[in-house]
Design a protein around this motif. Structure first.
Motif: not given
Ligand code: E4P
Length: 198
Positions: A7-17, A25-35
């Motif tokens: 994911t590239a969603e900061i809140e999700e990353i914070k919460s799961l961390s 973490v893995t990101t890709n252009p679509s995930l970044i675009y969605k963010s």
């Protein structure tokens, strides 16, 4: 086994961390675009939260441009892994970046022959896409087993880690674990599903 979050969603990353289960973490252009945020800004923010490997993907399809983008991305933080596609140009970029001691995740892998090439060229990770193969009627899990087995046979020469990607269910996480994948990159929703048994 390592767990990366896909994911590239900061809140999700914070919460799961907070759980302490996220190794990278893995990101890709679509995930970044969605963010909805700027590419480098998101990657920097993620690398400030998670200290493990953060995959950031190049956008060019040409080897020389991938190499310069990769060098640029690697400067964002010392835990950046440059993600390149499994194409001829991507493999050239993989070799050149790896020779510069930049970690590379070769993504969009759909066959064990492709994985063998990335392994020979010094990729840090190979990302076989399970779900996308399932989508076209080819069992994605078989690919994980084939690559794990091949890399094991040549373990003295190939140090590449198998990063199971395009995972769509908690069951697939268990299955890639049984097959010996070194890493699974998992969407946040599936990590939540893994916790709770209905
Ligand atoms: C992996 O690094 C990719 O971001 C991811 O797993 C893509 O899979 P999907 O597009 O099939 O969800």
């Amino acid at each position: 086994m390592k767990f990366f979050i896909d994911t590239a969603e900061i809140e999700e990353i914070k919460s799961l961390s907070r759980l302490g289960l996220i190794d990278g973490v893995t990101t890709n252009p679509s995930l970044i675009y969605k963010s909805g945020k700027d590419f480098k800004t998101v990657i920097k923010e993620i690398s400030d939260i998670v200290k493990g490997p953060i995959s950031a993907e190049v956008t060019s399809t040409l080897a020389d441009e991938m190499i310069s983008q990769g060098i640029d991305l690697a400067k964002i933080s010392n835990n950046i892994v440059v993600k390149v596609p499994l194409t001829k140009d991507g493999l050239i970029a993989c070799k050149e970046l790896s020779l510069k001691n930049i970690k590379v995740n070769v993504t969009l892998c759909f066959s064990s022959a492709q994985a063998l090439l990335a392994g020979k060229l010094g990729a840090t990770y190979i990302s076989p896409f399970i779900g996308r193969l399932d989508d076209i009627g080819t069992p994605g899990l078989n690919l994980i087993k084939e690559i794990v087995d091949i890399y094991h046979i040549f373990k003295d020469d190939i140090k590449t880690q198998v990063l199971a990607a395009s995972i769509r269910s908690p069951l697939q996480v268990s299955q890639v674990a049984m097959m010996g994948a070194h890493v699974a990159t998992i969407p946040p929703k599936i990590i939540t599903q893994m916790i709770k048994h209905p």
